[in-house]
Design an enzyme around this catalytic site. Structure first.
Site, PDB file in Angstrom:
ATOM      1  N   GLN A   1      42.118  36.074  57.247  1.00  0.00           N
ATOM      2  CA  GLN A   1      42.614  37.428  57.017  1.00  0.00           C
ATOM      3  C   GLN A   1      41.577  38.427  57.524  1.00  0.00           C
ATOM      4  O   GLN A   1      40.441  38.440  57.045  1.00  0.00           O
ATOM      5  CB  GLN A   1      42.899  37.680  55.538  1.00  0.00           C
ATOM      6  CG  GLN A   1      43.570  39.029  55.300  1.00  0.00           C
ATOM      7  CD  GLN A   1      43.688  39.383  53.838  1.00  0.00           C
ATOM      8  OE1 GLN A   1      42.695  39.656  53.185  1.00  0.00           O
ATOM      9  NE2 GLN A   1      44.913  39.379  53.317  1.00  0.00           N
TER      10      GLN A   1
ATOM     11  N   TYR B   1      43.411  49.178  52.283  1.00  0.00           N
ATOM     12  CA  TYR B   1      42.389  49.031  53.318  1.00  0.00           C
ATOM     13  C   TYR B   1      42.846  49.780  54.579  1.00  0.00           C
ATOM     14  O   TYR B   1      43.908  50.389  54.594  1.00  0.00           O
ATOM     15  CB  TYR B   1      42.098  47.553  53.561  1.00  0.00           C
ATOM     16  CG  TYR B   1      41.446  46.916  52.361  1.00  0.00           C
ATOM     17  CD1 TYR B   1      40.100  47.158  52.064  1.00  0.00           C
ATOM     18  CD2 TYR B   1      42.167  46.115  51.476  1.00  0.00           C
ATOM     19  CE1 TYR B   1      39.501  46.612  50.938  1.00  0.00           C
ATOM     20  CE2 TYR B   1      41.575  45.575  50.346  1.00  0.00           C
ATOM     21  CZ  TYR B   1      40.245  45.827  50.080  1.00  0.00           C
ATOM     22  OH  TYR B   1      39.653  45.305  48.960  1.00  0.00           O
TER      23      TYR B   1
ATOM     24  N   GLY C   1      47.688  32.858  43.863  1.00  0.00           N
ATOM     25  CA  GLY C   1      46.333  33.383  43.851  1.00  0.00           C
ATOM     26  C   GLY C   1      45.539  32.822  42.701  1.00  0.00           C
ATOM     27  O   GLY C   1      44.986  31.719  42.766  1.00  0.00           O
ATOM     28  N   ARG C   2      45.499  33.578  41.605  1.00  0.00           N
ATOM     29  CA  ARG C   2      44.652  33.183  40.472  1.00  0.00           C
ATOM     30  C   ARG C   2      45.021  31.821  39.892  1.00  0.00           C
ATOM     31  O   ARG C   2      44.161  31.118  39.355  1.00  0.00           O
ATOM     32  CB  ARG C   2      44.725  34.272  39.392  1.00  0.00           C
ATOM     33  CG  ARG C   2      44.062  35.577  39.796  1.00  0.00           C
ATOM     34  CD  ARG C   2      44.413  36.712  38.846  1.00  0.00           C
ATOM     35  NE  ARG C   2      45.829  37.022  38.909  1.00  0.00           N
ATOM     36  CZ  ARG C   2      46.444  37.883  38.093  1.00  0.00           C
ATOM     37  NH1 ARG C   2      45.754  38.506  37.148  1.00  0.00           N
ATOM     38  NH2 ARG C   2      47.733  38.128  38.202  1.00  0.00           N
TER      39      ARG C   2
ATOM     40  N   CYS D   1      46.623  29.843  34.541  1.00  0.00           N
ATOM     41  CA  CYS D   1      45.889  31.102  34.606  1.00  0.00           C
ATOM     42  C   CYS D   1      46.406  31.969  33.468  1.00  0.00           C
ATOM     43  O   CYS D   1      47.621  32.144  33.313  1.00  0.00           O
ATOM     44  CB  CYS D   1      46.140  31.782  35.944  1.00  0.00           C
ATOM     45  SG  CYS D   1      45.657  33.514  36.008  1.00  0.00           S
TER      46      CYS D   1
ATOM     47  N   CYS E   1      36.140  31.657  37.195  1.00  0.00           N
ATOM     48  CA  CYS E   1      37.415  31.635  36.470  1.00  0.00           C
ATOM     49  C   CYS E   1      37.135  31.283  35.019  1.00  0.00           C
ATOM     50  O   CYS E   1      36.443  30.293  34.743  1.00  0.00           O
ATOM     51  CB  CYS E   1      38.361  30.614  37.096  1.00  0.00           C
ATOM     52  SG  CYS E   1      39.909  30.377  36.181  1.00  0.00           S
TER      53      CYS E   1
ATOM     54  N   GLN F   1      39.807  30.126  17.327  1.00  0.00           N
ATOM     55  CA  GLN F   1      40.013  31.566  17.201  1.00  0.00           C
ATOM     56  C   GLN F   1      41.298  32.036  17.874  1.00  0.00           C
ATOM     57  O   GLN F   1      41.766  33.143  17.598  1.00  0.00           O
ATOM     58  CB  GLN F   1      38.806  32.303  17.771  1.00  0.00           C
ATOM     59  CG  GLN F   1      37.527  32.050  16.990  1.00  0.00           C
ATOM     60  CD  GLN F   1      36.325  32.765  17.567  1.00  0.00           C
ATOM     61  OE1 GLN F   1      36.460  33.784  18.236  1.00  0.00           O
ATOM     62  NE2 GLN F   1      35.134  32.228  17.318  1.00  0.00           N
TER      63      GLN F   1
ATOM     64  N   LYS G   1      48.584  38.355  23.717  1.00  0.00           N
ATOM     65  CA  LYS G   1      47.633  37.244  23.742  1.00  0.00           C
ATOM     66  C   LYS G   1      48.223  36.010  23.069  1.00  0.00           C
ATOM     67  O   LYS G   1      48.036  34.883  23.545  1.00  0.00           O
ATOM     68  CB  LYS G   1      46.335  37.641  23.045  1.00  0.00           C
ATOM     69  CG  LYS G   1      45.429  38.556  23.840  1.00  0.00           C
ATOM     70  CD  LYS G   1      44.138  38.802  23.085  1.00  0.00           C
ATOM     71  CE  LYS G   1      43.216  39.738  23.848  1.00  0.00           C
ATOM     72  NZ  LYS G   1      42.004  40.049  23.070  1.00  0.00           N
TER      73      LYS G   1
END
Length: 555
Positions: A102, A170, A307-308, A329, A346, A401, A410
């Site tokens: 890229q 960009y 991606g992640r 993820c 990560c 926790q 969450k």
């Protein structure tokens, strides 16, 4: 029925063995000179080994004057770098995958200290971080040549294609965006510049060329899906081989949405483009984590870009196809975002950035793990992978926790990580015992600092001035029966995308985000430099499991 992710596809001159690609993500694993280190090569190779048929490198700058966006970014600005990149392309090809580089010019989306003291350039003198200089016609010609020269180097280095970075604010995106480009010359329509670059690359480098575009900039004055569809049609006429859709410009709204945002993202916008751009492959990225997510994207796009999730689980495709547990993820945006000055990591996968480490040593015998929070779960996983017979002791319920979360987002999103550990430990034959364990020999204690207690108050005014995750979490439930305030500085240190969405969700439940905490019935004020986190706990568990050595008794 065949799996639509496993079908081959041809993009330009290149045939991919399946429909899964790794997204370009800044890693800072390169050198200050801009070539990939061994650690960088192994990081990308692990994703190719895991099944991704196409690796898209992180953005790679095209000149050593004003193009760079981060300090250890990849660069293809000189012929001297070509041999170093050949090591990367050879490695990726050895796993049967293809690799595109890229190419980027950061334009105004950089700082003077990142571009060697020079002044950032942009199509119009609209600053973002530092003062910028409006590009002259000579600057435009110089940058066009930089993209073409970098593409020639890419071909010589063994890359299968190049992707122009025309998204996320960009330089090419700056030319395309009516919110940023205020020029009155032939480049007032930024498509002309991109078309000229595409044509010259195709003519001189003779390599597959695609472009990444933001399907929306979340700005009525910026790029919209309808305008991007028009741009796509024009680029097809210029010879572009594929379009890769992401989203966002400079602000917090972008494709790396945190766990407060729905998934998969931006399919409606992508469909608008798909309806107009039908003759070339379409790639789409955006919070794809599960097979279900990927199949939804495949209904719109030809290639699913992860991606992640490929940071969290590099072998995602192989595992989902085999029905194995897949580490999710959790979109926490803690260690994989905002990396101008640090390397990628990560929170749920401690091996990211450390793929170059040697394999873990094998072990045998019985090991006890005391503590069933994520630290203990990770330690148990690693010990079992090494070959130990593992028994995990937790006095209440595994998850530690995580079981105390009050933030409903969450509870829902992070809970998927606990489900992964439950399935994975079962697969690895880890015995889970729900009672307090005593640590004697061949034992690992995996416990961490307890969070502050939930304030038991009703009908009060509560003021939170704290960066502790626990208090951000508690604010959701406190707002049910109290008037709750939280200060700007409590959340301003976060990744800006996560901060934006956290602020939005807190305000939805009635929490007021204020500059200064008011005098209140209950005042919570605590800031720490180094607080416990998901990532720190998992990393600690990983190294506990990896470094464990059993006690050897003399005969």
């Amino acid at each position: 029925m065949s799996n639509p992710l496993l079908e081959p596809i041809r993009i330009g001159k290149v045939t991919l063995r399946n429909r899964v690609a790794m997204a370009p993500m800044i890693s800072n694993l390169g050198t200050p000179e801009g070539y990939p280190t061994d650690a960088h090569i192994m990081y990308l190779a692990e994703r190719a080994k895991g099944g991704a048929s196409l690796i898209l490198t992180e953005y790679t700058y095209v000149n050593r004057v004003d193009a760079r966006g981060s300090v250890n970014e990849l660069g293809l600005y000189s012929d001297e770098l070509t041999p170093k990149f050949m090591r990367l392309t050879d490695m990726i090809h050895s796993f049967g995958s293809k690799i595109f580089v890229q190419l980027v010019h950061a334009g105004r989306k950089t700082k003077r200290d990142v571009i060697w003291g020079n002044t950032p350039i942009a199509p119009s003198p609209i600053p973002l971080m530092d003062e910028v200089k409006e590009m002259t016609s000579e600057d435009v010609e110089r940058v066009k040549e930089d993209f073409v020269s970098a593409s020639l180097r890419a071909r010589r280095a063994g890359f299968d294609g190049v992707e122009l970075h025309g998204a996320h604010g960009y330089l090419l995106a700056q030319f395309l965006s009516p919110a940023i480009n205020k020029r009155k010359d032939e480049y007032s329509d930024g498509v002309n510049l991109v078309k000229e670059i595409v044509r010259e690359i195709k003519d001189k480098a003779k390599i597959t060329v695609g472009i990444r575009l933001s399907s929306t900039e979340f700005d009525p004055e910026g790029l919209t899906p309808e305008r991007v569809a028009e741009i796509g049609e024009e680029l097809v006429k210029a010879g572009i081989d594929y379009i890769h859709l992401s989203a966002g410009r400079d602000g917090p709204m972008n494709s790396s949405a945190p766990f407060y945002y729905g998934k998969p993202s931006f399919l409606k916008e992508a469909m608008t483009v798909r309806e107009r751009v039908k003759n070339i492959p379409l790639l789409v990225v955006g919070s794809v984590i599960s097979m279900e997510d990927a199949l939804k994207v495949r209904e719109v796009a030809d290639v699913v870009v992860l991606g992640r999730e490929l940071l969290a689980e590099p072998h995602w495709l192989k595992k989902v196809n085999a029905g194995l547990p897949v580490r999710p993820c959790i979109r926490c945006n803690q260690s994989c975002r905002g990396m101008v000055y640090r390397e990628v990591r990560c929170d749920v996968n401690p091996e990211v950035g450390w793929e170059i480490l040697p394999p873990m040593e094998r072990g045998e015998g019985e090991v006890k793990v005391v503590g069933g929070g994520i630290m203990g779960l990770e330690a148990s996983r690693v010990l079992a992978l090494r070959g130990f017979s593992v028994t995990l002791y937790e006095k209440e319920k595994i998850g530690g926790q995580f079981n105390k979360f009050r933030d409903p987002w969450k509870v829902r999103e992070f809970g998927e990580l606990i489900k992964f550990y439950e399935r994975e430990l079962d697969r690895l034959h880890v015995k889970v015992v729900l009672r307090e364990g005593k640590c004697e020999e061949n034992c690992v204690v995996a416990t961490s600092e307890e969070p502050p207690e939930f304030p038991q108050v009703k009908g009060k005014m509560v003021a939170i001035d704290s960066n502790l995750y626990a208090y951000h979490d508690y604010a959701f439930e406190l707002a049910r029966e109290n008037e709750v305030y939280i200060t700007e500085r409590s959340i301003s240190w976060m990744d800006r995308t996560r901060e934006y969405f956290l602020r939005t969700e807190l305000e939805k439940v009635g929490v007021k985000v204020v500059e200064k905490a008011p005098d209140a019935d209950v005042e919570i004020s605590k800031f720490v430099d180094d607080q416990p986190s998901v990532g720190k706990s998992i990393k600690a568990g990983y190294w506990m499991g990896r470094s464990f050595s059993p006690i050897q008794r003399n005969p």
